[in-house]
Design a protein around this motif. Structure first.
Motif, PDB file in Angstrom:
ATOM      1  N   GLU A  34     -14.643   0.288  -7.849  1.00 40.44           N
ATOM      2  CA  GLU A  34     -14.438   1.233  -6.759  1.00 40.44           C
ATOM      3  C   GLU A  34     -13.271   0.839  -5.866  1.00 40.44           C
ATOM      4  O   GLU A  34     -12.551   1.696  -5.374  1.00 40.44           O
ATOM      5  N   LEU A  35     -13.125  -0.447  -5.626  1.00 37.83           N
ATOM      6  CA  LEU A  35     -12.057  -0.934  -4.752  1.00 37.83           C
ATOM      7  C   LEU A  35     -11.231  -1.979  -5.489  1.00 37.83           C
ATOM      8  O   LEU A  35     -11.535  -3.161  -5.403  1.00 37.83           O
ATOM      9  N   PRO A  36     -10.201  -1.554  -6.233  1.00 34.47           N
ATOM     10  CA  PRO A  36      -9.436  -2.541  -7.008  1.00 34.47           C
ATOM     11  C   PRO A  36      -8.837  -3.637  -6.121  1.00 34.47           C
ATOM     12  O   PRO A  36      -8.635  -4.756  -6.577  1.00 34.47           O
ATOM     13  N   GLU A  37      -8.554  -3.292  -4.839  1.00 37.80           N
ATOM     14  CA  GLU A  37      -7.911  -4.310  -4.006  1.00 37.80           C
ATOM     15  C   GLU A  37      -8.872  -5.415  -3.609  1.00 37.80           C
ATOM     16  O   GLU A  37      -8.474  -6.393  -3.006  1.00 37.80           O
ATOM     17  N   SER A  38     -10.167  -5.271  -3.965  1.00 38.08           N
ATOM     18  CA  SER A  38     -11.091  -6.340  -3.614  1.00 38.08           C
ATOM     19  C   SER A  38     -10.905  -7.565  -4.501  1.00 38.08           C
ATOM     20  O   SER A  38     -11.328  -8.653  -4.146  1.00 38.08           O
ATOM     21  N   LYS A  39     -10.259  -7.382  -5.664  1.00 38.67           N
ATOM     22  CA  LYS A  39     -10.084  -8.514  -6.577  1.00 38.67           C
ATOM     23  C   LYS A  39      -9.343  -9.681  -5.944  1.00 38.67           C
ATOM     24  O   LYS A  39      -9.852 -10.802  -5.957  1.00 38.67           O
ATOM     25  N   PRO A  40      -8.137  -9.438  -5.374  1.00 38.74           N
ATOM     26  CA  PRO A  40      -7.458 -10.587  -4.766  1.00 38.74           C
ATOM     27  C   PRO A  40      -8.261 -11.173  -3.616  1.00 38.74           C
ATOM     28  O   PRO A  40      -8.203 -12.384  -3.385  1.00 38.74           O
ATOM     29  N   LEU A  41      -9.011 -10.327  -2.911  1.00 35.40           N
ATOM     30  CA  LEU A  41      -9.770 -10.841  -1.783  1.00 35.40           C
ATOM     31  C   LEU A  41     -10.869 -11.783  -2.258  1.00 35.40           C
ATOM     32  O   LEU A  41     -11.100 -12.841  -1.677  1.00 35.40           O
ATOM     33  N   LEU A  42     -11.523 -11.405  -3.348  1.00 34.35           N
ATOM     34  CA  LEU A  42     -12.533 -12.290  -3.916  1.00 34.35           C
ATOM     35  C   LEU A  42     -11.890 -13.590  -4.381  1.00 34.35           C
ATOM     36  O   LEU A  42     -12.434 -14.674  -4.184  1.00 34.35           O
ATOM     37  N   ALA A  43     -10.715 -13.466  -4.995  1.00 35.30           N
ATOM     38  CA  ALA A  43     -10.029 -14.661  -5.483  1.00 35.30           C
ATOM     39  C   ALA A  43      -9.692 -15.589  -4.329  1.00 35.30           C
ATOM     40  O   ALA A  43      -9.906 -16.804  -4.398  1.00 35.30           O
TER      41      ALA A  43
END
Lengths: 221, 255
Positions: A34-43
């Protein structure tokens, strides 16, 4: 510690941790869809937990004391996503710094990635319900998350080496950890307060995004 | 904190061996060393693995010793503590009110040998195989791509973090930020929160930059690997020897 736990226990802890990790992965997949930009945030957050938990202090008997960083993770992301993060962090620590190990990954994930964050998260939610000030809620969450991690570790070690019996062995391991871990837990609690308040003060929009991270998957259900 | 493990993982003489071979070698050997009920096999594993790491992979022995010294010290402390506190059969050896327990010494020594056996295998993996190659192998066991992607982004971030953290730490220390316990906690908290915020922003920027350059969840890299077969045979032969060894030494005790 690699090789410290007998193989039966390694398998058991893997078997217990794996379903939780899989559930966490499913949660992450939904969020990332749903939120592709959450990936870097998780990283970024995972790397942050790595740095915090790499500050290893020498302790003894097949394990070691260090801040776990899981209090912060659990408050920010909730326990399930933190479990997956912790598992990845533990693999990196084993490979890069020779902390922990691959055969004991299941056991470590259980104590540092499941029990610790769950307790931290419940404490945080509970303290907020009781209308405690947010800084105290954060402190208690981080402190208890930390302590519970090591209580769990003590039991894991005692189950594997129950001499003369389970309770006596567990209390011995706890005593050994207590010397380093209680002060460390207090320090981590204080540290987490400063970190949390600063994040709230300087970048309140981050927490809004984080709330999205936690709530999105549940709202679509 | 210095992570030169990454450097050696990319620069060693076993670089061209397919990562799957190294991964299965490291992990299988680790498992058999853990399964062995006698300390002999773990010690043999530790010697063989150290030999491979230093002489065949060409990792400088000084770096290898440093890498392995921390787990070895922990292993040794474990041995001492188990011998002194975890047992029921006291021996005649002892000093003051401490007694060395025979069964404690036995489990302690077994744990010690398994720790060194396991850690040399781990060292073999981490010093000869880059982390991103290890994680790429996980795709073969059906690990979702997104997790591998996050893990690899995380790996990249760790190095950025370490650099920023050490810069901030030096800046704080030159301004007496770590003078007392009170100021240490405050400084460390400031450092951690700033680090979190800065790397958060950086993470967003990096991702945007990657998106605009057609990032679709994979960073392709070129890798030349030697043909598999002879290495696979070597691994299988080694592991079978190890299983046979575990079987025949199962009753032998050293201490």
């Amino acid at each position: 510690m690699e090789g410290f736990l007998p193989w039966q226990w390694c398998i058991l802890w893997y078997a217990i941790s794996l379903p939780v990790i899989i559930y966490g992965i499913i949660r992450i997949m939904k969020v990332a869809d749903e939120l592709p930009e959450s990936k870097p945030l998780l990283a970024v957050s995972g790397a942050f937990i790595f740095i915090l938990s790499s500050l290893k202090m020498p302790s003894v008997t097949g394990s070691c004391s260090h801040p776990t960083g899981n209090g912060l993770g659990a408050i920010l992301f909730g326990p399930w996503i933190t479990t997956v993060m912790a598992a990845i962090v533990l693999i990196f620590q084993a490979l890069l710094l020779a902390h922990g190990g691959l055969t004991t990954l299941g056991a470590n994930t259980f104590s540092m990635g499941i029990i610790g964050p769950i307790f931290a998260w419940l404490t945080y939610k509970g303290s907020i319900k009781l209308n405690l000030p947010i800084s105290i809620a954060v402190f208690l969450a981080a402190f208890l998350g930390d302590i519970m991690t090591y209580v769990t570790t003590s039991f894991q070690l005692a189950l594997a080496f129950p001499t003369p019996n389970l309770i006596a062995a567990a209390s011995k391991f706890m005593l050994i950890f207590a010397y380093t871990q209680v002060p460390l837990g207090v320090a981590e609690g204080l540290l987490t307060i400063v970190v949390f308040e600063n994040i709230l003060k300087l970048k309140p929009d981050i927490t809004e995004k984080l709330n999205l991270l936690i709530r999105k998957p549940t709202s679509t259900r | 904190m210095n992570i030169s493990t990454d450097f050696y993982a990319h620069h060693n003489k076993l670089n061209r061996i397919p990562p799957m071979v190294k991964l299965s070698w490291g992990i299988l050997t680790m498992l058999f060393s853990l399964l062995s009920p006698s300390p002999i096999i773990p010690i043999i594993v530790a010697v063989v693995m150290s030999f491979i790491i230093v002489l065949i992979a060409g990792i400088p022995s000084r770096y290898y010793l440093k890498f392995i010294s921390v787990p070895f010290t922990f292993g040794f402390l474990t041995l001492v503590l188990m011998a002194l506190f975890f047992g029921v059969k006291p021996s005649s050896v002892g000093f003051y009110w401490f007694r060395v327990y025979l069964d404690g010494l036995h489990t302690g020594f077994l744990a010690f040998s398994r720790i060194i056996g396991g850690f040399t295998c781990l060292a073999f993996l981490s010093l000869t195989t880059p982390v991103n190659e290890i994680f790429k192998q996980l795709e073969k066991i059906k690990m979702p791509r997104i997790i591998i992607e996050i893990a690899l982004l995380m790996y990249r971030m760790i190095f950025i973090f370490l650099e920023e953290a050490s810069t901030m730490y030096n800046a704080q220390e030159t301004r007496l930020g770590y003078n007392s316990i009170r100021s240490s906690i405050k400084s460390l908290g400031l450092l951690a929160s700033n680090l979190f915020i800065r790397s958060w922003l950086q993470g967003e920027r990096v991702y945007q930059a990657m998106e605009t350059r057609c990032y679709n969840g994979e960073i392709p890299t070129m890798k030349i690997h030697e043909t598999d077969n002879k290495w696979i045979i070597l691994v299988i032969a080694f592991e079978i020897t190890l299983i046979i060894g575990v079987y025949f030494t199962r009753t032998i005790k050293i201490i």
